[in-house]
Design a protein around this motif. Structure first.
Motif, mmCIF file in Angstrom:
data_model
loop_
_atom_site.group_PDB
_atom_site.id
_atom_site.type_symbol
_atom_site.label_atom_id
_atom_site.label_comp_id
_atom_site.label_asym_id
_atom_site.label_seq_id
_atom_site.Cartn_x
_atom_site.Cartn_y
_atom_site.Cartn_z
ATOM 1 N N GLY A 158 -10.851 3.663 15.661
ATOM 2 C CA GLY A 158 -11.004 2.721 14.562
ATOM 3 C C GLY A 158 -11.220 3.420 13.238
ATOM 4 N N TYR A 159 -11.879 2.708 12.283
ATOM 5 C CA TYR A 159 -12.110 3.233 10.941
ATOM 6 C C TYR A 159 -13.373 4.085 10.918
ATOM 7 N N ASP A 160 -13.375 5.116 10.091
ATOM 8 C CA ASP A 160 -14.559 5.958 9.908
ATOM 9 C C ASP A 160 -14.423 6.657 8.566
ATOM 10 N N HIS A 165 -11.114 2.063 5.811
ATOM 11 C CA HIS A 165 -11.176 0.616 5.970
ATOM 12 C C HIS A 165 -10.950 -0.111 4.642
ATOM 13 N N GLU A 166 -11.540 0.363 3.546
ATOM 14 C CA GLU A 166 -11.441 -0.312 2.261
ATOM 15 C C GLU A 166 -10.012 -0.235 1.746
ATOM 16 N N ALA A 167 -9.430 -1.382 1.401
ATOM 17 C CA ALA A 167 -7.992 -1.475 1.140
ATOM 18 C C ALA A 167 -7.565 -0.631 -0.054
ATOM 19 N N ARG A 168 -8.288 -0.685 -1.187
ATOM 20 C CA ARG A 168 -7.877 0.054 -2.379
ATOM 21 C C ARG A 168 -7.909 1.563 -2.114
ATOM 22 N N ALA A 193 -4.982 2.431 0.051
ATOM 23 C CA ALA A 193 -3.741 2.391 -0.721
ATOM 24 C C ALA A 193 -3.565 3.658 -1.540
ATOM 25 N N LEU A 194 -4.625 4.105 -2.193
ATOM 26 C CA LEU A 194 -4.529 5.303 -3.032
ATOM 27 C C LEU A 194 -4.277 6.554 -2.202
ATOM 28 N N ARG A 195 -4.841 6.607 -0.995
ATOM 29 C CA ARG A 195 -4.575 7.769 -0.136
ATOM 30 C C ARG A 195 -3.133 7.753 0.373
ATOM 31 N N LEU A 196 -2.627 6.579 0.665
ATOM 32 C CA LEU A 196 -1.220 6.487 1.058
ATOM 33 C C LEU A 196 -0.303 6.863 -0.107
ATOM 34 N N TRP A 197 -0.671 6.447 -1.311
ATOM 35 C CA TRP A 197 0.101 6.801 -2.508
ATOM 36 C C TRP A 197 0.091 8.314 -2.706
ATOM 37 N N GLN A 251 12.739 9.778 2.521
ATOM 38 C CA GLN A 251 12.563 8.624 3.407
ATOM 39 C C GLN A 251 11.088 8.429 3.744
ATOM 40 N N GLU A 252 10.419 9.539 4.041
ATOM 41 C CA GLU A 252 8.993 9.460 4.354
ATOM 42 C C GLU A 252 8.211 8.983 3.129
ATOM 43 N N SER A 253 8.574 9.489 1.962
ATOM 44 C CA SER A 253 7.902 9.091 0.735
ATOM 45 C C SER A 253 8.096 7.598 0.477
ATOM 46 N N SER A 254 9.303 7.105 0.668
ATOM 47 C CA SER A 254 9.571 5.683 0.454
ATOM 48 C C SER A 254 8.727 4.822 1.384
ATOM 49 N N ARG A 255 8.634 5.227 2.645
ATOM 50 C CA ARG A 255 7.816 4.475 3.604
ATOM 51 C C ARG A 255 6.354 4.443 3.162
ATOM 52 N N LEU A 256 5.831 5.587 2.731
ATOM 53 C CA LEU A 256 4.427 5.660 2.340
ATOM 54 C C LEU A 256 4.167 4.876 1.059
ATOM 55 N N PHE A 257 5.118 4.910 0.113
ATOM 56 C CA PHE A 257 4.963 4.103 -1.099
ATOM 57 C C PHE A 257 4.899 2.620 -0.742
ATOM 58 N N ALA A 258 5.777 2.181 0.157
ATOM 59 C CA ALA A 258 5.791 0.769 0.549
ATOM 60 C C ALA A 258 4.464 0.378 1.204
ATOM 61 N N GLU A 259 3.941 1.239 2.081
ATOM 62 C CA GLU A 259 2.662 0.957 2.739
ATOM 63 C C GLU A 259 1.527 0.914 1.726
ATOM 64 N N SER A 260 1.583 1.820 0.739
ATOM 65 C CA SER A 260 0.509 1.845 -0.270
ATOM 66 C C SER A 260 0.539 0.583 -1.121
ATOM 67 N N GLN A 261 1.730 0.104 -1.476
ATOM 68 C CA GLN A 261 1.828 -1.130 -2.245
ATOM 69 C C GLN A 261 1.312 -2.328 -1.445
ATOM 70 N N HIS A 262 1.628 -2.329 -0.167
ATOM 71 C CA HIS A 262 1.176 -3.426 0.693
ATOM 72 C C HIS A 262 -0.352 -3.446 0.773
ATOM 73 N N ALA A 263 -0.971 -2.262 0.736
ATOM 74 C CA ALA A 263 -2.428 -2.185 0.823
ATOM 75 C C ALA A 263 -3.102 -2.578 -0.483
ATOM 76 N N GLY A 264 -2.348 -2.501 -1.620
ATOM 77 C CA GLY A 264 -2.903 -2.939 -2.892
ATOM 78 C C GLY A 264 -3.229 -1.809 -3.843
ATOM 79 N N LEU A 265 -2.237 -1.391 -4.644
ATOM 80 C CA LEU A 265 -2.413 -0.288 -5.580
ATOM 81 C C LEU A 265 -2.832 -0.790 -6.959
#
Length: 927
Positions: A377-379, A414-417, A420-424, A437-451
C-alpha cells in the motif's frame, strides 16, 4: 555485478569446460575475432536463450585469449542491481580505477561522481561519463590488446548500459573487444544499440544426443527421446532434465512438465532442489536470490527472519545451488536465482526484503529499494526516501535510476498532488532520456492525479509534441501564456521565462493567428529582467519572426558569446538568430555553444546546436561545414534517441550534398527522412522537407521540378505552406521560375512582399535575396544597374549570393551578346562557388564561361571531396593544430580512432604529414 581482473594465462582450458560439445564452429568464429584484435576491435552482443551456452562459449574463448597474451576482464551482472545507479559500470571499471588520474580533470571528476568516489556537485552528463570510460579503456589497450566480457548483460542498470553502449560503438579502431552476453526475450540496454549481434542457437541433433548420453545414464530410450524433443538443443536442459526425469514414470506428469516453456521447466527443476533443504537454509538461499552482497550480510538477514538456527552455507553448497567465495555466493546459473524467487511465497519475500533493508541500512540506495519491495500500500516515509534516492541518482548523472526511483515513489504516495508532481518529475526524466512513449504515459498519469497549472500546461505541451500533430498549438500557447502571467504576478520571473522557452521553437512551426502571437509577445516583453535574456529572445524570435525580428537582431548585434556562461543559453541565442534570418549573427554563438556542450558532454543539446549550425551554413552556402555539422548532428541525434532531430540533420546534409553535386545521395537522405517522419505523423516538418527537395532539384538543374516544389511553400492553401520558411526559399524560387517556365508575375509579387518584410526585419539574408530577385526579374533596361547594385551591396558572410548574382549577370550579358564582358563575373562566380564547396553551381558557372568563348578548364575534383564527413571533420581539426587526443575528446572517439582516420586521410589527400593538411584542404579551411 561481480568483476574479475585479467584472466591468468592458461586458466580454464577450453577443452575442459563442459557444454562445448557441438560448439566448434561458434568457438572458432569467436577465436577468429580474438586473433584479429590487434588489427581491428569492436563489440559483439552474444544473444541466446537461458542455458543455451553463451557463458560457456565466452569462457572458452576468453581462456584462449588469455593464453594468447590478451588481457581479459570479466564481469557478471545480477538482477538485484538493475536499479542501482552505475552499479554495473563500477564493477566493469573496478580493475581500471587506478588509472583514473590519467584522465582529463573534467572527465575524471564526472566519472568519480558517477561512481560515488567524489562529492556530488553539478550532475555530470551521461555521455561525459561515457567519454571518460572510453578514455580508461583506450588507456589500458595502449599497453596491449584487451577483451572485456560481460555476462548476463541484460541485468546491467540502464545508466551503465548506456555508457557501455556508447563505448562499444567506438572500439572498431582500437585493440579492444567487448562481448556482451544477453538473454533472448529479456529487454536490455543493448537492444537496438547498433552493435553487431551473434545469435547462439541450439545444438545439432547429433551433438544434443551426445551430450544427453553423457548425462542420461540409466534413462530409457523413450525418456531420452522426450528430453531431446523438449530441450530443443539447449545444453543446460540436456544436463538438468535427465536429473528431473529419473524416477518419473507417469506419462501424465511428464506431459504436464513438457507443456511448460523450457525456461520455466528449468526453473522448476532447480526449484525442486530446494525441497531437500530445511526452512532455515531456504531462507539463506532466498536472501542470496534477492541481494548480491557479502555472505555474512546475507546470513544476518536470514537469521533476522528465521532466528539463530540459520547456521551457514554448507547445506546450500552441498545441494549444488552454487559456489561460495569469501566475498560472494554465486548461483550456478541465473535461472537458479529466479527459480528461488518464483518458488517463494510473496509474504516470505517481503519479510526477507525488510530484513535486507535493515542489514544494508548504511547503503542507502540498496536499503530503500528493499524497503520499497517490503511495503504494502501507501507509505509516505518510504516514498520520500525513494524520492531522495532519485535525487542522489540524478546528481550522479544516472537519470535512468532516478526515473525508476521517483516512479516507484509516486506509486507509494497517497496524497494526490504530491503523487502527481512525482509522476511529472518521472515524465521529465523519461523525456531527457529520449523515452517518449514512457514520458507520454507518465505525463498522462500525472495530469489524471491533478497537476498545478504550470506543470499541467507543460505536460499537455509535451504530449501534443509526442503525438506529432501539434494540433492544439494555439491552445497550448494560450495556456502557457496564462501560466506565465500567473508566475509574473507571483514574482517568479525566472520560471516565467523558462515556461516561455519550453514553447519557443514550437510556436515557429505552428500556424498561429496574429492576435495569439501579439498577445504572447506582449507577455514576454512584460517580464522583468534583461532585454537580452536568451530565453526571452528565443521566444520572441520564434513566436513572431517578422514582428520581433528587428528588435531581436538589434539585441543580438550588441551581444557577445563571451558574456554567456551556459551552453544551453548560447544555443538559445543561436536559435533566436536563425528564426529571424540572422544566421551570420548566430554562428559565433552556436560555435561557442558547441564547444561548451562538448566539454560538458551534453550530447542531446549538442546535436540540436550542430543541426542549427548546419542549416546556418546551408543558408550561407558554406557547403563543407554544413556537411560535417549535419552529419555529426545526425549521429548524435541517433545516439541520444532524439528522433525528431534526425530529420533536420538529414535534410541539411541532403541540401549540402546536392550542392556538392551528389544529388542522388541527397535524394536518398530525403527519402530516409520521410521514412522517419511518416510513423511520427510530424506533418509540420513537411515544409522543411519541401524546401530541401526544391533545393536539391534546383542544384541538379531540374528547374521545373524545383519550381513546383518551392512554390508550395508560398501557397497558403498548400499543406507545405510556411509563413517564415519562405524567407529561406525566395532566391531559389526566383532561379527555379526563370529557368523552369514558372509564373514570373507571381514571383515578382512575392519579391515585392518580401522587400517590405526585409525592410521591417533588417536581416541582410533577406536583403540579398530580394536584391538578387529584383535584378534577375528586372527588364533589360534596368538589369545592369540592378545587378551591379546587388553585387556591390552583398555583405560579408553572404558571398554565395554575390556569386549567384555574378552568375546571373554573366548569363544576362551573354544574352546581350556581350560575351567578353560576361567572363569576369562568371570567372569570379566560379571561384567563389568552388571555394564554398558548391560543386554544382561551380560547374554551371564554368559551363557559362566556356560558352562565352573562354577556354576554361573543366573543374578537377578536389582531393578532399573524396573524404567522408567524419574524415573531413577530423582533417579540419588536425589542420587547426589539434592533437589526436584533442580530436578524440571533441568528437567523442578514442585518440587511436582519430589517428587511424588520419592514417586513411593522408593518402586520399596525397600528403604525408599533418603540416600539409591546411594547404590540402584549401579553400575549405578558409571558410
Amino acid at each position: 555485478m561481480g568483476a574479475e581482473g585479467p584472466v591468468a594465462e592458461g586458466r580454464g582450458s577450453a577443452e575442459a569446460l563442459p557444454g562445448l560439445v557441438g560448439r566448434e564452429r561458434e568457438l572458432g568464429w569467436l577465436l577468429g575475432l580474438v586473433k584479429g584484435v590487434r588489427e581491428r576491435g569492436g563489440a559483439l552482443v552474444v544473444r541466446g536463450d537461458a542455458g543455451i551456452g553463451k557463458s560457456v562459449l565466452l569462457a572458452a574463448a576468453s581462456a584462449e585469449a588469455g593464453r594468447d597474451g590478451i588481457r581479459v576482464f570479466r564481469t557478471t551482472a545480477v538482477e538485484s542491481e538493475t536499479r542501482l545507479p552505475f552499479a554495473g559500470l563500477h564493477q566493469f571499471l573496478l580493475p581500471l580505477l587506478a588509472r583514473l588520474e590519467r584522465l582529463p580533470e573534467v572527465q575524471r571528476h564526472a566519472l568519480e561522481m558517477a561512481l560515488g568516489l567524489a562529492p556530488r556537485e553539478v550532475a555530470p552528463d551521461l555521455f561525459l561519463i561515457g567519454l571518460a570510460t572510453l578514455g580508461l579503456v583506450a588507456d589500458v589497450s595502449a599497453e596491449g590488446p584487451v577483451l572485456f566480457v560481460v555476462d548476463d548483460a541484460q541485468w546491467i542498470d540502464s545508466s551503465s548500459g548506456t555508457v557501455l553502449s556508447f563505448v562499444a560503438r567506438r572500439l572498431e579502431m582500437d585493440p579492444v573487444l567487448m562481448w556482451l552476453a544477453v538473454r533472448t526475450g529479456v529487454a536490455s540496454e543493448f537492444d537496438g544499440a547498433g552493435l553487431q549481434e551473434y545469435d547462439v542457437g541450439g545444438l545439432s541433433d547429433e551433438a544434443a544426443a551426445a551430450l544427453l548420453d553423457s548425462r542420461g545414464h540409466g534413462l530409457s530410450a523413450g525418456i531420452k527421446r522426450r528430453i531431446l524433443a523438449e530441450a530443443l538443443g539447449n545444453p543446460l536442459a540436456l544436463i538438468e532434465l535427465p536429473t528431473a526425469a529419473r524416477g518419473v514414470t507417469s506419462d501424465v506428469r511428464s506431459s504436464q512438465i513438457g507443456s511448460l516453456p523450457l525456461t520455466a521447466r528449468l526453473e522448476r527443476t532447480f526449484a525442486a532442489k530446494l525441497d531437500g533443504l530445511d526452512d532455515d537454509t531456504q531462507a539463506l538461499v532466498l536472501a542470496a536470490a534477492l541481494e548480491d552482497s557479502e555472505p555474512a550480510e546475507l546470513l544476518r538477514a536470514a537469521r533476522a527472519v528465521r532466528g539463530p538456527g540459520v547456521r551457514g552455507w554448507d547445506a546450500v553448497v552441498a545441494a549444488g545451488l552454487g559456489t561460495l567465495t569469501p566475498d560472494r555466493f554465486r548461483f550456478r546459473h541465473p535461472l537458479v536465482r529466479s527459480a528461488v524467487e518464483q518458488a517463494t511465497p510473496r509474504d516470505d519475500r517481503r519479510a526477507m526484503h525488510a530484513a535486507l533493508a535493515d542489514v544494508l541500512a548504511d547503503d542507502l540506495d540498496r536499503s530503500i529499494w528493499h524497503r520499497a519491495e517490503a511495503t504494502r500500500g501507501y507509505d509516505e516515509v518510504v516514498a520520500a526516501a525513494l524520492a531522495a534516492a532519485a535525487e542522489r541518482a540524478e546528481n550522479r548523472g544516472a537519470n535512468d535510476a532516478a526515473l525508476a526511483a521517483i516512479e516507484r515513489s509516486a506509486s507509494l504516495t497517497h496524497e494526490a498532488r504530491a503523487r502527481a508532481l512525482r509522476l511529472w518529475q518521472a515524465a521529465m526524466l523519461a523525456l531527457e532520456l529520449g523515452r517518449w512513449q514512457e514520458s507520454s504515459r507518465l505525463f498522462a498519469e500525472s495530469q489524471h492525479a491533478g497537476l498545478p497549472p504550470y506543470e499541467h500546461a507543460e505536460a499537455t505541451l509535451w504530449m501534443e509534441t509526442f503525438s506529432g500533430t501539434l494540433s492544439t498549438g494555439a491552445a497550448i500557447l494560450d495556456a502557457v501564456t496564462r501560466v506565465v502571467e500567473g508566475l509574473v504576478a507571483q514574482g517568479d520571473d525566472h520560471k516565467a521565462l523558462q515556461a516561455l522557452s519550453r514553447v519557443a521553437v514550437r510556436t515557429y512551426w505552428q500556424d498561429l493567428d496574429d492576435d495569439t502571437r501579439r498577445t504572447a509577445t506582449e507577455v514576454a516583453r512584460s517580464i522583468d529582467g534583461p532585454a537580452d535574456d536568451p530565453s526571452r529572445l528565443c521566444f520572441l524570435a520564434n513566436v513572431d519572426p517578422i514582428g520581433n525580428g528587428r528588435y531581436v537582431a538589434t539585441q543580438l548585434s550588441h551581444m557577445s558569446p563571451a558574456s554567456i556562461d551556459s551552453g544551453i543559453e548560447l544555443l538559445a541565442v543561436g536559435v533566436a538568430a536563425a528564426a529571424v534570418w540572422t544566421d551570420d549573427l548566430g554562428l559565433p554563438f552556436l560555435r561557442a555553444a558547441a564547444d561548451r556542450l562538448r566539454a560538458e558532454g551534453k550530447l542531446q543539446p549538442l546535436c540540436i546546436t550542430l543541426g542549427t549550425e548546419a542549416w546556418a551554413h546551408v543558408h550561407r552556402g558554406a557547403v563543407l561545414p554544413a556537411v560535417t555539422a549535419a552529419a555529426e548532428s545526425g549521429r548524435l541525434a541517433v545516439e541520444t534517441s532524439s528522433t525528431l532531430y534526425v530529420p533536420a540533420a538529414k535534410l541539411a546534409e541532403a541540401v549540402a550534398m546536392a550542392h556538392r553535386g551528389h544529388d542522388e545521395a541527397a535524394r536518398v537522405l530525403i527519402a530516409e527522412t520521410e521514412e522517419i517522419l511518416l510513423p511520427l505523423g510530424a506533418t509540420l516538418l513537411l515544409p522543411m522537407v519541401t524546401l530541401a527537395r526544391g533545393r536539391v532539384e534546383l542544384a541538379a538543374g531540374h528547374y521545373k521540378d524545383a519550381y513546383e516544389r518551392l512554390k508550395r511553400l508560398f501557397d497558403p492553401d498548400d499543406v507545405a505552406f510556411h509563413r517564415y520558411l519562405r524567407g529561406h526559399a525566395l532566391a531559389d524560387l526566383v532561379d527555379a521560375a526563370r529557368s523552369g517556365d514558372g509564373d514570373l508575375e507571381l514571383v515578382r509579387h512575392l519579391v515585392d512582399e518580401w522587400r517590405q518584410i526585409a525592410t521591417g526585419v533588417g536581416a541582410p539574408y533577406l536583403h540579398v535575396q530580394v536584391s538578387y530577385g529584383t535584378a534577375v526579374l528586372s527588364p533589360d533596361d534596368e538589369a545592369e544597374r540592378l545587378f551591379s547594385v546587388a553585387i556591390a551591396s552583398t555583405p560579408k558572410g553572404w558571398e554565395t549570393y554575390a556569386a549567384r548574382t555574378q552568375l546571373a549577370y554573366g548569363e544576362w550579358l551573354r544574352r546581350q551578346r556581350r560575351a567578353g564582358d560576361s567572363r569576369t563575373p562568371l570567372r569570379e562566380a566560379a571561384e567563389t562557388f568552388t571555394a564554398l564547396g558548391q560543386t554544382a553551381w561551380a560547374e554551371r558557372a564554368l559551363g557559362e564561361l566556356r560558352a562565352s568563348g573562354e577556354a576554361a578548364r573543366r573543374r578537377t575534383p578536389e582531393a578532399w571531396a573524396e573524404l567522408t564527413a567524419q574524415e573531413l571533420q577530423i582533417a579540419q581539426l588536425a589542420a587547426r593544430g589539434l592533437s589526436n587526443k584533442d580530436i578524440g575528446e571533441r568528437l567523442y572517439i578514442s585518440h587511436r580512432t582519430a589517428a587511424r582516420h588520419l592514417y586513411n586521410i593522408f593518402p586520399k589527400l596525397g600528403i604525408t604529414s599533418r603540416n600539409q593538411l591546411r594547404d590540402a584542404l584549401r579553400p575549405v579551411s578558409d571558410f
